[in-house]
Design a protein around this motif. Structure first.
Motif, PDB file in Angstrom:
ATOM      1  N   LEU A  22       0.856  -1.184   0.000  1.00  7.53           N
ATOM      2  CA  LEU A  22       0.000   0.000   0.000  1.00  7.53           C
ATOM      3  C   LEU A  22       0.891   1.232   0.000  1.00  7.53           C
ATOM      4  CD1 LEU A  22      -2.781  -0.808   2.658  1.00  7.53           C
ATOM      5  CD2 LEU A  22      -2.995  -0.876   0.163  1.00  7.53           C
ATOM      6  N   VAL A  23       0.628   2.151  -0.906  1.00  4.05           N
ATOM      7  CA  VAL A  23       1.404   3.392  -1.000  1.00  4.05           C
ATOM      8  C   VAL A  23       0.519   4.557  -0.567  1.00  4.05           C
ATOM      9  CG1 VAL A  23       2.717   4.925  -2.508  1.00  4.05           C
ATOM     10  CG2 VAL A  23       2.782   2.444  -2.889  1.00  4.05           C
ATOM     11  N   PRO A  24       0.710   5.083   0.642  1.00  2.00           N
ATOM     12  CA  PRO A  24      -0.096   6.231   1.085  1.00  2.00           C
ATOM     13  C   PRO A  24       0.027   7.417   0.138  1.00  2.00           C
ATOM     14  CG  PRO A  24       1.107   5.284   2.922  1.00  2.00           C
ATOM     15  CD  PRO A  24       1.626   4.617   1.677  1.00  2.00           C
ATOM     16  N   THR A  25       1.273   7.678  -0.326  1.00  2.22           N
ATOM     17  CA  THR A  25       1.513   8.733  -1.305  1.00  2.22           C
ATOM     18  C   THR A  25       2.866   8.503  -1.975  1.00  2.22           C
ATOM     19  OG1 THR A  25       1.757  11.120  -1.677  1.00  2.22           O
ATOM     20  CG2 THR A  25       2.520  10.272   0.433  1.00  2.22           C
ATOM     21  N   ILE A  49      -8.494   5.707   2.691  1.00  5.18           N
ATOM     22  CA  ILE A  49      -8.740   4.527   3.510  1.00  5.18           C
ATOM     23  C   ILE A  49      -9.748   3.617   2.819  1.00  5.18           C
ATOM     24  CG2 ILE A  49      -9.676   3.712   5.701  1.00  5.18           C
ATOM     25  CD1 ILE A  49      -6.915   4.920   5.968  1.00  5.18           C
ATOM     26  N   GLN A  50     -10.726   4.216   2.156  1.00  5.15           N
ATOM     27  CA  GLN A  50     -11.743   3.421   1.473  1.00  5.15           C
ATOM     28  C   GLN A  50     -11.133   2.585   0.349  1.00  5.15           C
ATOM     29  OE1 GLN A  50     -11.931   6.685   2.148  1.00  5.15           O
ATOM     30  NE2 GLN A  50     -13.548   6.692   3.723  1.00  5.15           N
ATOM     31  N   ALA A  51     -10.248   3.197  -0.440  1.00  7.81           N
ATOM     32  CA  ALA A  51      -9.602   2.461  -1.537  1.00  7.81           C
ATOM     33  C   ALA A  51      -8.694   1.367  -0.989  1.00  7.81           C
ATOM     34  CB  ALA A  51      -8.817   3.424  -2.416  1.00  7.81           C
ATOM     35  N   ALA A  52      -7.988   1.679   0.105  1.00  5.09           N
ATOM     36  CA  ALA A  52      -7.122   0.672   0.719  1.00  5.09           C
ATOM     37  C   ALA A  52      -7.938  -0.507   1.229  1.00  5.09           C
ATOM     38  CB  ALA A  52      -6.316   1.299   1.849  1.00  5.09           C
ATOM     39  N   GLU A  53      -9.068  -0.214   1.855  1.00  6.84           N
ATOM     40  CA  GLU A  53      -9.904  -1.295   2.381  1.00  6.84           C
ATOM     41  C   GLU A  53     -10.439  -2.175   1.255  1.00  6.84           C
ATOM     42  OE1 GLU A  53     -13.775  -2.090   5.277  1.00  6.84           O
ATOM     43  OE2 GLU A  53     -12.993  -0.049   5.029  1.00  6.84           O
ATOM     44  N   GLU A  54     -10.837  -1.572   0.157  1.00  6.21           N
ATOM     45  CA  GLU A  54     -11.311  -2.358  -0.980  1.00  6.21           C
ATOM     46  C   GLU A  54     -10.220  -3.288  -1.497  1.00  6.21           C
ATOM     47  OE1 GLU A  54     -12.789   0.219  -3.998  1.00  6.21           O
ATOM     48  OE2 GLU A  54     -14.383   1.054  -2.732  1.00  6.21           O
ATOM     49  N   ALA A  55      -9.002  -2.774  -1.589  1.00  3.92           N
ATOM     50  CA  ALA A  55      -7.892  -3.586  -2.077  1.00  3.92           C
ATOM     51  C   ALA A  55      -7.592  -4.738  -1.129  1.00  3.92           C
ATOM     52  CB  ALA A  55      -6.650  -2.714  -2.262  1.00  3.92           C
ATOM     53  N   LEU A  56      -7.585  -4.453   0.164  1.00  3.73           N
ATOM     54  CA  LEU A  56      -7.252  -5.485   1.140  1.00  3.73           C
ATOM     55  C   LEU A  56      -8.358  -6.529   1.249  1.00  3.73           C
ATOM     56  CD1 LEU A  56      -5.520  -3.488   4.021  1.00  3.73           C
ATOM     57  CD2 LEU A  56      -4.504  -4.602   2.028  1.00  3.73           C
ATOM     58  N   ARG A  57      -9.601  -6.103   1.160  1.00  3.65           N
ATOM     59  CA  ARG A  57     -10.697  -7.081   1.214  1.00  3.65           C
ATOM     60  C   ARG A  57     -10.658  -8.014   0.010  1.00  3.65           C
ATOM     61  NH1 ARG A  57     -14.010  -6.799   5.342  1.00  3.65           N
ATOM     62  NH2 ARG A  57     -14.279  -4.834   6.498  1.00  3.65           N
ATOM     63  N   SER A  58     -10.238  -7.489  -1.128  1.00  3.45           N
ATOM     64  CA  SER A  58     -10.135  -8.357  -2.310  1.00  3.45           C
ATOM     65  C   SER A  58      -9.043  -9.407  -2.125  1.00  3.45           C
ATOM     66  CB  SER A  58      -9.861  -7.523  -3.565  1.00  3.45           C
ATOM     67  OG  SER A  58      -8.543  -7.009  -3.560  1.00  3.45           O
ATOM     68  N   ILE A  99      -0.673   7.006   7.724  1.00  2.00           N
ATOM     69  CA  ILE A  99       0.104   5.761   7.754  1.00  2.00           C
ATOM     70  C   ILE A  99      -0.354   4.887   8.919  1.00  2.00           C
ATOM     71  CG2 ILE A  99       2.420   4.840   8.227  1.00  2.00           C
ATOM     72  CD1 ILE A  99       3.466   7.314   6.625  1.00  2.00           C
ATOM     73  N   TYR A 100      -0.526   5.497  10.071  1.00  2.00           N
ATOM     74  CA  TYR A 100      -0.976   4.754  11.257  1.00  2.00           C
ATOM     75  C   TYR A 100      -2.341   4.111  10.992  1.00  2.00           C
ATOM     76  CZ  TYR A 100      -1.613   3.735  16.228  1.00  2.00           C
ATOM     77  OH  TYR A 100      -1.800   3.097  17.442  1.00  2.00           O
ATOM     78  N   ALA A 101      -3.239   4.859  10.374  1.00  2.00           N
ATOM     79  CA  ALA A 101      -4.586   4.345  10.089  1.00  2.00           C
ATOM     80  C   ALA A 101      -4.539   3.173   9.108  1.00  2.00           C
ATOM     81  CB  ALA A 101      -5.471   5.466   9.540  1.00  2.00           C
ATOM     82  N   LEU A 102      -3.652   3.228   8.130  1.00  4.79           N
ATOM     83  CA  LEU A 102      -3.518   2.122   7.180  1.00  4.79           C
ATOM     84  C   LEU A 102      -3.004   0.867   7.875  1.00  4.79           C
ATOM     85  CD1 LEU A 102      -2.053   4.013   4.085  1.00  4.79           C
ATOM     86  CD2 LEU A 102      -4.338   2.980   4.279  1.00  4.79           C
ATOM     87  N   CYS A 103      -2.087   1.038   8.815  1.00  2.00           N
ATOM     88  CA  CYS A 103      -1.604  -0.108   9.593  1.00  2.00           C
ATOM     89  C   CYS A 103      -2.735  -0.707  10.416  1.00  2.00           C
ATOM     90  CB  CYS A 103      -0.455   0.310  10.509  1.00  2.00           C
ATOM     91  SG  CYS A 103       1.043   0.824   9.654  1.00  2.00           S
ATOM     92  N   GLU A 104      -3.513   0.154  11.066  1.00  2.00           N
ATOM     93  CA  GLU A 104      -4.657  -0.330  11.841  1.00  2.00           C
ATOM     94  C   GLU A 104      -5.639  -1.087  10.958  1.00  2.00           C
ATOM     95  OE1 GLU A 104      -5.686   2.309  15.670  1.00  2.00           O
ATOM     96  OE2 GLU A 104      -6.084   3.330  13.762  1.00  2.00           O
ATOM     97  N   LEU A 105      -5.882  -0.567   9.766  1.00  2.00           N
ATOM     98  CA  LEU A 105      -6.798  -1.218   8.833  1.00  2.00           C
ATOM     99  C   LEU A 105      -6.289  -2.605   8.454  1.00  2.00           C
ATOM    100  CD1 LEU A 105      -9.194  -1.173   6.819  1.00  2.00           C
ATOM    101  CD2 LEU A 105      -7.620  -0.116   5.174  1.00  2.00           C
TER     102      LEU A 105
END
Length: 343
Positions: A22-25, A49-58, A99-105
């Motif tokens: 995952l690349v935050p930026t 966060i929404q796009a990251a969640e979609e990718a991780l759920r897939s 970044i912290y939120a992506l780790c939590e996700l």
């Protein structure tokens, strides 16, 4: 042999991490001459966060190479890899919280985060320890000479700044990955100095689980366009690294940057025992796709090596984790154990 590997596999085992990035930026205030990753500050939309969640759920519904075919493992590691927002920028706090939120996700969805986002403050590293099983930062080379060449416009590549990260990681008991970038204008003496610096820091704290020996590989977006690091040079550095570094540090070589199977096997003979994260895309070297795990396993098997998945934290460091992270890691260890027995 890496401590990550079960004894049931034997001594001819090579590990890899089934990993998704995952690349935050991509924005970065550095401008390394050989970089194929960065974009100018303010010219890149941050990953939501929404796009990251979609990718991780897939990913939860997909297999991944050996694990997917055999034990249904799928992706394990989520690499949080980011361009750098300047420490004095008004956007730095928002960048870090993202970044912290992506780790939590990633944790909430069952994955194991590993963050590599450039130099951090002690307080930032301390906070990220709570949501990462390991972290990393490439030293590249510690000679200040490169500040006049390929790192001339890269303020965070000051050697002392990056060495400080390794020390802080040790003080904080963060399992850590670092490495050398070989062929960016350094000398043989520079490489030895960098390896010795890693060895000395590890001897004090015992926290460096992997050292990547990465060959410089030219890409289409870079400004430097220098001759690539030769396979022979890479193999030589690997052999020296194995002599210099403590035995409990695993040497890693990226297989997408060593595309000839003869050279890859020679890297293993020189001491490499890990192939790093293998996933859909190498964000740092986008011109060099990762090999398909099944094909890579077949190449290795012909020479008597077995490819096995691992976690982004090695077992000897599990005790450093807070209980919630440690429990998640133990769940994964039980899950991947059958893969170590695959023929």
């Amino acid at each position: 042999m890496s401590a990550q590997v079960s004894a049931s596999v034997g001594c001819r085992t090579v590990t890899y991490s089934p990993a998704y990035t995952l690349v935050p930026t991509y924005e970065c205030f550095n401008r390394c001459a050989y970089c194929n990753f960065r974009r100018d500050p303010g010219k890149d939309a941050w990953l939501t966060i929404q796009a990251a969640e979609e990718a991780l759920r897939s990913l939860q519904h997909q297999g991944s190479g050996i694990g997917g075919q055999g034990a249904g493992i799928g992706m394990i590691e989520i690499l949080i890899l980011s361009g750098e927002v300047h420490p004095q920028s008004t956007r730095r706090a928002a960048w870090f919280e993202h970044i912290y939120a992506l780790c939590e996700l990633a944790l909430s969805l069952g994955f194991l985060p590993h963050t590599n986002v450039g130099p951090l403050s002690f307080q930032e590293m301390q906070r990220l320890k709570a949501v990462n099983v390991s972290m990393g930062l490439m030293l590249e080379q510690i000679t200040p000479m490169l500040l006049d060449t390929v790192h001339r416009f890269a303020p965070s590549k000051v050697p002392e700044l990056r060495l400080q990260q390794l020390v802080w990681a040790g003080e904080l008991q963060i399992p850590f990955t670092t490495g050398l970038l070989v062929g960016i204008g350094e000398t043989a003496a520079d490489r030895l100095e960098t390896l010795n610096a890693i060895a000395q820091i590890h001897q004090q704290w015992g926290h460096i689980q992997e050292v990547i020996i990465q060959p410089y590989s030219p890409g289409q977006e870079e400004a430097w366009h220098h001759k690539e690091c030769s396979p022979e040079e890479l193999i030589e550095v690997l052999a020296i690294a194995r002599q210099v570094l403590p035995e409990d540090i695993t040497l890693q070589v990226p297989p997408n940057l060593v595309q000839n199977s003869i050279h890859l096997l020679a890297c293993l003979d020189a001491g490499a025992r890990d192939l790093g994260g293998i996933g859909p895309r190498d964000e740092v070297n986008p011109d060099y796709p990762h090999p398909v795990e099944a094909e890579l396993a077949s190449i290795l098997q012909t020479a008597g090596w077995q490819l096995a998945p691992r976690l982004p934290i090695y077992p000897q460091y599990d005790r450093w984790l807070a209980e919630p992270l440690r429990n998640r890691v133990m769940e994964w260890r039980l899950r991947i154990q059958p893969a170590y027995s695959m023929s």
